[in-house]
Scaffold this active site. Structure first.
Site, PDB file in Angstrom:
ATOM      1  N   LYS A   8      21.951  -2.537 -64.024  1.00 34.89           N
ATOM      2  CA  LYS A   8      22.182  -1.187 -63.513  1.00 34.89           C
ATOM      3  C   LYS A   8      21.377  -0.226 -64.383  1.00 34.89           C
ATOM      4  O   LYS A   8      21.293  -0.414 -65.590  1.00 34.89           O
ATOM      5  CB  LYS A   8      23.684  -0.871 -63.590  1.00 34.89           C
ATOM      6  CG  LYS A   8      24.112   0.345 -62.813  1.00 34.89           C
ATOM      7  CD  LYS A   8      25.636   0.376 -62.684  1.00 34.89           C
ATOM      8  CE  LYS A   8      26.075   1.562 -61.845  1.00 34.89           C
ATOM      9  NZ  LYS A   8      27.482   1.498 -61.488  1.00 34.89           N
TER      10      LYS A   8
ATOM     11  N   HIS B 152      21.377   0.518 -57.843  1.00 39.21           N
ATOM     12  CA  HIS B 152      21.301   0.443 -59.308  1.00 39.21           C
ATOM     13  C   HIS B 152      19.925   0.726 -59.891  1.00 39.21           C
ATOM     14  O   HIS B 152      19.629   0.344 -61.015  1.00 39.21           O
ATOM     15  CB  HIS B 152      21.755  -0.945 -59.781  1.00 39.21           C
ATOM     16  CG  HIS B 152      23.220  -1.142 -59.685  1.00 39.21           C
ATOM     17  ND1 HIS B 152      23.889  -2.176 -60.295  1.00 39.21           N
ATOM     18  CD2 HIS B 152      24.173  -0.420 -59.053  1.00 39.21           C
ATOM     19  CE1 HIS B 152      25.173  -2.101 -60.024  1.00 39.21           C
ATOM     20  NE2 HIS B 152      25.377  -1.044 -59.271  1.00 39.21           N
TER      21      HIS B 152
HETATM   22  C1  RNT Z   1      29.008  -1.927 -60.126  1.00 40.16           C
HETATM   23  C2  RNT Z   1      28.398  -3.143 -59.530  1.00 40.16           C
HETATM   24  C3  RNT Z   1      29.347  -4.249 -59.206  1.00 40.16           C
HETATM   25  C4  RNT Z   1      30.644  -3.727 -58.627  1.00 40.16           C
HETATM   26  C5  RNT Z   1      31.595  -4.796 -58.188  1.00 40.16           C
HETATM   27  C6  RNT Z   1      32.987  -4.282 -58.060  1.00 40.16           C
HETATM   28  O1  RNT Z   1      28.134  -0.889 -60.253  1.00 40.16           O
HETATM   29  O2  RNT Z   1      27.677  -2.803 -58.396  1.00 40.16           O
HETATM   30  O3  RNT Z   1      28.739  -5.171 -58.393  1.00 40.16           O
HETATM   31  O4  RNT Z   1      30.418  -2.877 -57.554  1.00 40.16           O
HETATM   32  O5  RNT Z   1      31.498  -5.906 -58.961  1.00 40.16           O
HETATM   33 ZN    ZN Z   2      26.880  -4.425 -57.176  1.00 33.90          ZN
END
Ligand code: RNT
Ligand code: ZN
Length: 419
Positions: free
Chosen positions: A228, A262
């Site tokens: 992310k 992300h």
């Molecule tokens: C969070 C990620 C992750 C979550 C889930 C709940 O930014 O995207 O994948 O959304 O695991």
């Molecule tokens: Zn995700």
């Protein structure tokens, strides 16, 4: 002959004229599973007895009526959503959705027994299961660091949790005879300027090595890592960045997860697919829609989602790319949100599969580049919607427009009764 069949005959002939066999495309499409995230149903709250509220970079805004409050309600809602989404499906779960039967089970105590009923449910709904650890929304995640924490107690707690989640993934995979993608996303990072960037990454590397030291057959579990760019309260620094995970995945033969929410808004995941394919074992997709600070709006049939599917199809990489959704919107009917997002993804995939790739490539290879661009433009107005509606019909799911009424009916009958 029903009118949809008549329309389909026309579309079939049309596509045959550009070398596409629509019947073949549809029988291929129905076997490509879409991994649908369960957390749209309850705003990522889960069913633990601990009372820890959602947190750690996860925030669902809105308060639409009828949130699933327990396992039965969530499964009921997923079944409804599944009935409106054509083709093969998987459900993507988190450990906070375990069947804890009212007991307090901390994250380092979860075990296969808490997930048997999900495997039963998946079996009877002909679905596969994907899984993740939940290193957020927990008192031991409040420091902002979990697997990359400098505090050994915190780190060990999350290593134990992650190992247990992987063991459960192996159970799902072997029980359902479909590989379970085990996807790791951690919130770890900091709101402001950080000096220990390398230190945390070295710790994370060690924690991952420890987690993956346990070997499971790949027909049961495929490990994947999700980066992310920034998150809520980790605006300046994220330990699990794209570069860190890509390097780790290539070196250790793991999958990389691309969550479309992300990355920087001008970065394109569609471009990353053919860039990493020569090196990576596989790709998991979390299809979402980033809007300003939020990475998780409901997926729609955008140019980018279509382009992602085009890159997969053009690269003939469908066996290496695992397609999934990841969004949460608590401000609208949650089943409606699920179905809108999932149908958009399958539509995009169908659109890509109907593209006359070999014809367009011929133009490309012979340098007739106006024709490459022109034919790509023409694909946008081909009778793709007719093929889609025929496919919905074939799969016993409602066609466009008709599914909306189904959601309204469910809202009236089921959601309105949840007070
Ligand atoms: C969070 C990620 C992750 C979550 C889930 C709940 O930014 O995207 O994948 O959304 O695991
Ligand atoms: Zn995700």
């Amino acid at each position: 002959m029903k009118s949809i069949e008549k329309h389909y005959e026309y579309a079939k002939e049309y596509y045959a004229g550009i070398g596409i066999d629509t019947d073949k495309v549809l029988s291929k499409l129905e076997k490509i599973p879409l991994s649908i995230h369960c957390w749209q149903g309850d705003d990522v709250a889960g069913f633990e007895e601990s009372g820890d509220a959602p947190g750690g970079g996860i925030l669902a805004t809105g308060n639409f009526k009828g949130r699933a409050r327990n396992l039965t309600e969530l499964q009921q809602d997923i079944e409804k959503a599944f009935s409106l989404i054509p083709g093969a499906k998987k459900i993507n779960l988190h450990p906070i959705y375990g069947d804890f039967k009212g007991n307090k089970v901390d994250r380092n105590e979860i075990a296969i027994e808490h997930f048997k009923s999900w495997a039963d449910w998946a079996e009877s709904n002909s679905a596969g299961i994907d899984f993740n650890p939940t290193p957020f929304s927990h008192r031991l995640a409040e420091s902002g660091y979990t697997l990359s924490s400098k505090d050994k107690n915190i780190r060990d707690f999350w290593i134990e949790h992650t190992k247990r989640c992987r063991e459960i993934s192996n159970y799902f995979g072997s029980r359902l005879k479909k590989p379970c993608i085990f996807n790791i996303w951690i919130q770890d990072g900091s709101k402001d300027i950080t000096l220990s960037k390398l230190e945390h990454r070295l710790i994370l590397k060690e924690s991952l090595d420890e987690v993956f030291s346990v070997k499971y057959p790949e027909c049961n579990v495929l490990d994947s890592l999700e980066s992310k760019l920034f998150g809520l309260a980790s605006e300046s620094y994220v330990v699990g960045s794209h570069e860190f995970y890509l390097a780790y995945a290539v070196k250790n033969n793991k999958l990389i997860t691309f969550d479309t929410g992300h990355f920087h808004p001008t970065e394109l995941v569609s471009d990353k697919i053919p860039a990493v394919l020569p090196y990576i074992k596989g790709i998991m997709l979390h299809l979402s829609r980033g809007i300003r600070w939020d990475s998780d709006h409901v997926t729609i049939l955008s140019d980018e989602v279509i382009n992602i599917m085009r890159e997969i199809v053009i690269a003939d990489a469908i066996s290496k790319v695992y397609i999934g959704t990841d969004f949460f919107d608590a401000s609208i009917n949650r089943i409606g949100a699920w179905v809108t997002g999932a149908r958009a993804v399958i539509k995009a995939l169908l659109f890509a599969m109907l593209e006359p790739v070999s014809l367009i490539k011929k133009y490309e290879d012979s340098g007739q580049l106006f024709a490459r661009l022109g034919l790509l433009e023409d694909t946008k107005t081909m009778p793709f919607g007719t093929v889609w509606n025929f496919y919905c019909n074939l799969q016993d799911t409602p066609q466009d427009i008709a599914w909306i009424d189904e959601v309204f009916k469910y809202e009236k009958k089921v959601l309105d009764a949840r007070i």
